[in-house]
Design a protein around this motif. Structure first.
Motif, mmCIF file in Angstrom:
data_model
loop_
_atom_site.group_PDB
_atom_site.id
_atom_site.type_symbol
_atom_site.label_atom_id
_atom_site.label_comp_id
_atom_site.label_asym_id
_atom_site.label_seq_id
_atom_site.Cartn_x
_atom_site.Cartn_y
_atom_site.Cartn_z
ATOM 1 N N GLN A 177 2.371 24.059 -3.059
ATOM 2 C CA GLN A 177 1.651 24.850 -2.057
ATOM 3 C C GLN A 177 0.252 24.269 -1.847
ATOM 4 O O GLN A 177 -0.206 24.120 -0.722
ATOM 5 C CB GLN A 177 1.562 26.319 -2.491
ATOM 6 C CG GLN A 177 2.879 27.061 -2.462
ATOM 7 C CD GLN A 177 3.301 27.424 -1.055
ATOM 8 O OE1 GLN A 177 2.524 27.963 -0.272
ATOM 9 N NE2 GLN A 177 4.548 27.118 -0.730
ATOM 10 N N PHE A 178 -0.417 23.930 -2.950
ATOM 11 C CA PHE A 178 -1.754 23.337 -2.862
ATOM 12 C C PHE A 178 -1.714 22.041 -2.053
ATOM 13 O O PHE A 178 -2.501 21.838 -1.135
ATOM 14 C CB PHE A 178 -2.300 23.063 -4.271
ATOM 15 C CG PHE A 178 -3.469 22.123 -4.289
ATOM 16 C CD1 PHE A 178 -4.723 22.551 -3.887
ATOM 17 C CD2 PHE A 178 -3.312 20.807 -4.693
ATOM 18 C CE1 PHE A 178 -5.807 21.678 -3.877
ATOM 19 C CE2 PHE A 178 -4.383 19.935 -4.695
ATOM 20 C CZ PHE A 178 -5.625 20.374 -4.296
ATOM 21 N N ARG A 179 -0.798 21.140 -2.382
ATOM 22 C CA ARG A 179 -0.711 19.855 -1.680
ATOM 23 C C ARG A 179 -0.433 20.044 -0.188
ATOM 24 O O ARG A 179 -0.958 19.323 0.647
ATOM 25 C CB ARG A 179 0.361 18.984 -2.321
ATOM 26 C CG ARG A 179 -0.077 18.415 -3.644
ATOM 27 C CD ARG A 179 0.930 17.429 -4.212
ATOM 28 N NE ARG A 179 0.535 17.028 -5.537
ATOM 29 C CZ ARG A 179 0.990 17.586 -6.664
ATOM 30 N NH1 ARG A 179 1.879 18.553 -6.607
ATOM 31 N NH2 ARG A 179 0.552 17.170 -7.824
ATOM 32 N N ILE A 190 0.840 -1.188 0.000
ATOM 33 C CA ILE A 190 0.000 0.000 0.000
ATOM 34 C C ILE A 190 0.878 1.242 0.000
ATOM 35 O O ILE A 190 1.706 1.419 0.892
ATOM 36 C CB ILE A 190 -0.939 0.007 1.221
ATOM 37 C CG1 ILE A 190 -1.815 -1.247 1.172
ATOM 38 C CG2 ILE A 190 -1.771 1.272 1.271
ATOM 39 C CD1 ILE A 190 -2.634 -1.471 2.410
ATOM 40 N N PRO A 191 0.683 2.087 -1.023
ATOM 41 C CA PRO A 191 1.486 3.308 -1.060
ATOM 42 C C PRO A 191 1.036 4.273 0.027
ATOM 43 O O PRO A 191 -0.085 4.178 0.530
ATOM 44 C CB PRO A 191 1.203 3.876 -2.452
ATOM 45 C CG PRO A 191 -0.129 3.337 -2.815
ATOM 46 C CD PRO A 191 -0.235 1.993 -2.136
ATOM 47 N N PRO A 192 1.883 5.205 0.385
ATOM 48 C CA PRO A 192 1.490 6.186 1.392
ATOM 49 C C PRO A 192 0.368 7.066 0.848
ATOM 50 O O PRO A 192 0.160 7.135 -0.367
ATOM 51 C CB PRO A 192 2.773 6.994 1.623
ATOM 52 C CG PRO A 192 3.581 6.785 0.389
ATOM 53 C CD PRO A 192 3.212 5.430 -0.127
ATOM 54 N N PRO A 193 -0.378 7.739 1.715
ATOM 55 C CA PRO A 193 -1.431 8.635 1.246
ATOM 56 C C PRO A 193 -0.868 9.646 0.260
ATOM 57 O O PRO A 193 0.282 10.072 0.348
ATOM 58 C CB PRO A 193 -1.915 9.328 2.526
ATOM 59 C CG PRO A 193 -1.548 8.390 3.612
ATOM 60 C CD PRO A 193 -0.296 7.698 3.165
ATOM 61 N N ARG A 194 -1.704 10.021 -0.680
ATOM 62 C CA ARG A 194 -1.270 10.849 -1.796
ATOM 63 C C ARG A 194 -0.748 12.217 -1.389
ATOM 64 O O ARG A 194 0.151 12.756 -2.001
ATOM 65 C CB ARG A 194 -2.447 11.005 -2.751
ATOM 66 C CG ARG A 194 -2.104 11.685 -4.025
ATOM 67 C CD ARG A 194 -3.282 11.640 -4.950
ATOM 68 N NE ARG A 194 -2.887 12.088 -6.257
ATOM 69 C CZ ARG A 194 -3.612 11.970 -7.314
ATOM 70 N NH1 ARG A 194 -4.772 11.395 -7.232
ATOM 71 N NH2 ARG A 194 -3.194 12.408 -8.476
ATOM 72 N N PHE A 195 -1.334 12.816 -0.375
ATOM 73 C CA PHE A 195 -0.999 14.193 -0.061
ATOM 74 C C PHE A 195 0.057 14.354 1.028
ATOM 75 O O PHE A 195 0.375 15.449 1.396
ATOM 76 C CB PHE A 195 -2.254 14.969 0.352
ATOM 77 C CG PHE A 195 -3.210 15.135 -0.782
ATOM 78 C CD1 PHE A 195 -2.838 15.815 -1.919
ATOM 79 C CD2 PHE A 195 -4.472 14.600 -0.720
ATOM 80 C CE1 PHE A 195 -3.706 15.965 -2.977
ATOM 81 C CE2 PHE A 195 -5.357 14.750 -1.769
ATOM 82 C CZ PHE A 195 -4.961 15.438 -2.904
ATOM 83 N N THR A 196 0.581 13.269 1.553
ATOM 84 C CA THR A 196 1.615 13.425 2.556
ATOM 85 C C THR A 196 2.971 13.385 1.878
ATOM 86 O O THR A 196 3.321 12.412 1.236
ATOM 87 C CB THR A 196 1.536 12.336 3.643
ATOM 88 O OG1 THR A 196 1.596 11.073 3.019
ATOM 89 C CG2 THR A 196 0.285 12.486 4.474
#
Length: 125
Positions: free
Chosen positions: A86-88, A34-40
């Motif tokens: 910046q958005f992420r 499982i990959p890490p969460p997309r936004f971290t």
């Protein structure tokens, strides 16, 4: 034949046996990578002062001012090199439900974001 069994040449009934089917082998449960969460992101981005202020406003329970709504719009549609990072970073530190509520509270503004290439991509993210 009247009894439903097969008859041999001698007239004796042959019972048909059900074939024995072995049970299936035990299934291995695959382990997912499982990959890490997309936004971290491992390396945090230093938010601009404007985006830090926006993040604080998103975290608060107060309604956004028109100026803050414009900042959110600019964050969503920015084509600057650092705009996506910046958005992420803002999203990773925000309450996503609150941010989604703020983004969709003004339908015309939301549609304007969705029509923008960067805004469309960031809405999907």
């Amino acid at each position: 034949m009247a009894n439903g069994g097969d008859l041999t040449a001698t007239g004796a009934s042959i019972e048909q046996e059900s074939p024995v089917v072995p049970p299936p082998p035990p299934r291995e449960i695959p382990t997912a990578n499982i990959p890490p969460p997309r936004f971290t992101a491992p390396n945090r981005v230093n938010l601009t002062e404007e985006n830090q202020s926006l993040l604080n406003s998103i975290r608060s329970s107060a309604a956004l001012t028109p100026q803050e709504r414009n900042r959110l719009f600019n964050l969503m549609t920015s084509s600057e090199e650092n705009g996506a990072a910046q958005f992420r970073e803002v999203v990773s530190r925000s309450d996503l439900r609150r941010m989604a509520s703020l983004l969709t509270s003004d339908l015309d503004r939301f549609l304007e974001m969705a029509r923008n290439k960067n805004g469309y991509n960031r809405i999907q993210e």
